[in-house]
Design an enzyme around this catalytic site. Structure first.
Site, mmCIF file in Angstrom:
data_model
loop_
_atom_site.group_PDB
_atom_site.id
_atom_site.type_symbol
_atom_site.label_atom_id
_atom_site.label_comp_id
_atom_site.label_asym_id
_atom_site.label_seq_id
_atom_site.Cartn_x
_atom_site.Cartn_y
_atom_site.Cartn_z
ATOM 1 N N SER A 6 7.678 -2.017 3.561
ATOM 2 C CA SER A 6 6.219 -2.108 3.617
ATOM 3 C C SER A 6 5.801 -2.313 5.061
ATOM 4 C CB SER A 6 5.734 -3.292 2.778
ATOM 5 O OG SER A 6 4.413 -3.626 3.189
ATOM 6 N N HIS A 31 6.210 2.370 2.370
ATOM 7 C CA HIS A 31 5.229 1.724 1.483
ATOM 8 C C HIS A 31 4.017 1.314 2.320
ATOM 9 C CE1 HIS A 31 4.135 -0.554 -2.175
ATOM 10 N NE2 HIS A 31 3.713 -1.513 -1.355
ATOM 11 N N ASP A 33 0.356 -0.380 2.293
ATOM 12 C CA ASP A 33 -0.466 -1.334 1.539
ATOM 13 C C ASP A 33 -1.934 -1.263 1.954
ATOM 14 O OD1 ASP A 33 1.349 -2.799 -0.218
ATOM 15 O OD2 ASP A 33 2.316 -3.452 1.642
ATOM 16 N N MET A 35 -5.680 -2.731 1.404
ATOM 17 C CA MET A 35 -6.418 -3.907 0.901
ATOM 18 C C MET A 35 -7.869 -3.830 1.363
ATOM 19 S SD MET A 35 -3.607 -6.838 1.709
ATOM 20 C CE MET A 35 -1.863 -6.584 1.342
ATOM 21 N N HIS A 70 0.043 2.046 -1.908
ATOM 22 C CA HIS A 70 -0.238 0.993 -2.889
ATOM 23 C C HIS A 70 -1.678 0.530 -2.680
ATOM 24 C CE1 HIS A 70 0.732 -3.434 -4.224
ATOM 25 N NE2 HIS A 70 -0.099 -2.830 -5.046
ATOM 26 N N MET A 72 -4.688 -1.676 -3.289
ATOM 27 C CA MET A 72 -5.186 -2.962 -3.796
ATOM 28 C C MET A 72 -6.677 -2.970 -3.483
ATOM 29 S SD MET A 72 -1.950 -5.118 -2.411
ATOM 30 C CE MET A 72 -1.525 -3.791 -1.285
ATOM 31 N N MET A 141 4.426 -6.477 -9.526
ATOM 32 C CA MET A 141 4.181 -7.362 -8.383
ATOM 33 C C MET A 141 4.922 -8.678 -8.617
ATOM 34 S SD MET A 141 2.305 -5.704 -6.264
ATOM 35 C CE MET A 141 2.137 -7.058 -5.094
ATOM 36 N N ASP A 179 7.642 -5.398 -5.904
ATOM 37 C CA ASP A 179 6.978 -5.594 -4.615
ATOM 38 C C ASP A 179 6.597 -7.066 -4.451
ATOM 39 O OD1 ASP A 179 5.451 -5.410 -2.310
ATOM 40 O OD2 ASP A 179 3.890 -4.130 -3.179
#
Ligand code: DX5
Ligand code: ZN
Length: 230
Positions: A6, A31, A33, A35, A70, A72, A141, A179
Site C-alpha cells: 500500500s 494498492h 488507498d 480516502m 481501494h 474509502m 479489513m 488489509d
C-alpha cells in the site's frame, strides 16, 4: 499468493520512485488507498495521482503491475468511473458507502475494471449472499479504514475463514484480500485462515529494505501455498 504494497505509507513527494522501487523489490500489485474525509476521517489521493502512478507500474520486462484501487469514499459511483479512466485495474469499495451495491458493481464492471467489495471489521458479510457471483475480490479489513500503521484486529481471522468458505461454496475464482496491520510475524496466520492477497503498507514502506520484507513475507506464506497446491 499476491503481495500488494500500500503506497499510503510511501513517500508521497517521491511517489513514482517509490512505486518503481517496490515493484523492482517484488510487489505483485500496487494498492492505492483513496480516502475522502467523509467515509473515513482522512484525505489522500485521487484519480490524477492514479493516472500519474500508472506510468510507473510497468516492469522491466514490459508487463504491467495491476493497480488495485481501494475506495474509502462515499458515494462511490462517480469517482469509481474516474479511477477506471485513470487506469485502475481493480476497484474495491465498501458496501455501506453506496446506496445501491449491485448498481455500483455494474458501474465498475462496465467501466472495464475488476471489482471488489471491502468489509470493515464490524461489517457483516451478508451482502455476499446476493452479489458474490459479480465479484473478483473480497477484501477483509483487519483494521478500521483511514490510517496506516494500526494494529491487526484478531477477529478478522474468523471473518477471513468465513469469507473463504463462502468463496469456496460459490465455486468461483475470487481473490480473498486482507488489509491492515499485516506484518512478517502475522502473515502466516492470515494465510492459514484463507487469504491469498495481502496488503501491507507500513511494514514495507517503513522498512529500509523493501525487498527483504517482501521476501520474508513470501517465505512465511510459502508453506501455506504449497499445502493448498497439494
Ligand atoms: C487503511 C488502508 C490500508 C493501509 C494499510 O485504511 O486501507 O491499505 O495502507 O496500512 P498498514 O499495512 O500500515 O496497516
Ligand atoms: Zn487499503
Amino acid at each position: 499468493m499476491i503481495i500488494a504494497p500500500s503506497i499510503l505509507s510511501a513517500d508521497f513527494a517521491r511517489l513514482g520512485d517509490e512505486v518503481r522501487r517496490v515493484i523492482t523489490d517484488g510487489a505483485d500489485w500496487i494498492h492505492f488507498d483513496v480516502m475522502d474525509n467523509h467515509y473515513v476521517p482522512n484525505l489522500t489521493i485521487g484519480p490524477a495521482v492514479a493516472q500519474a502512478v500508472k506510468k510507473h507500474t510497468q516492469r522491466f520486462d514490459g508487463s504491467w503491475v495491476p493497480l488495485d484501487v481501494h475506495l474509502m469514499v462515499e458515494p462511490v459511483d462517480f469517482i469509481a468511473e474516474r479511477f477506471a479512466e485513470a487506469g485502475a485495474d481493480l476497484i474495491s469499495f465498501h458496501p455501506d458507502a453506496t446506496r445501491h451495491v449491485d448498481r455500483t458493481l455494474q458501474v465498475i464492471r462496465n467501466a472495464g475494471c475488476q471489482v471488489g467489495l471491502a468489509f470493515n471489521p464490524a461489517e457483516p458479510l451478508d451482502v455476499l449472499e446476493w452479489v458474490i457471483d459479480k465479484l473478483d475480490l473480497v477484501l477483509i479489513m483487519s483494521v478500521n479504514p483511514g490510517f496506516g500503521g494500526q494494529s491487526f484486529i484478531e477477529s478478522s481471522l474468523r471473518k477471513i475463514e468465513r469469507a473463504r468458505r463462502l468463496i469456496e461454496a460459490s465455486g468461483r475464482d475470487i481473490r480473498l484480500q486482507v488489509d491492515g496491520g499485516i506484518k512478517v510475524d502475522n502473515i502466516r496466520r492470515v494465510a492459514d485462515a484463507g487469504a491469498d492477497t495481502f496488503v501491507a503498507g507500513s511494514a514495507i514502506f517503513g522498512a529500509k529494505d523493501y525487498a527483504a520484507v517482501i521476501d520474508a513475507m513470501r517465505t512465511e506464506i510459502e508453506p501455506v501455498r504449497l499445502k493448498k497446491a497439494a
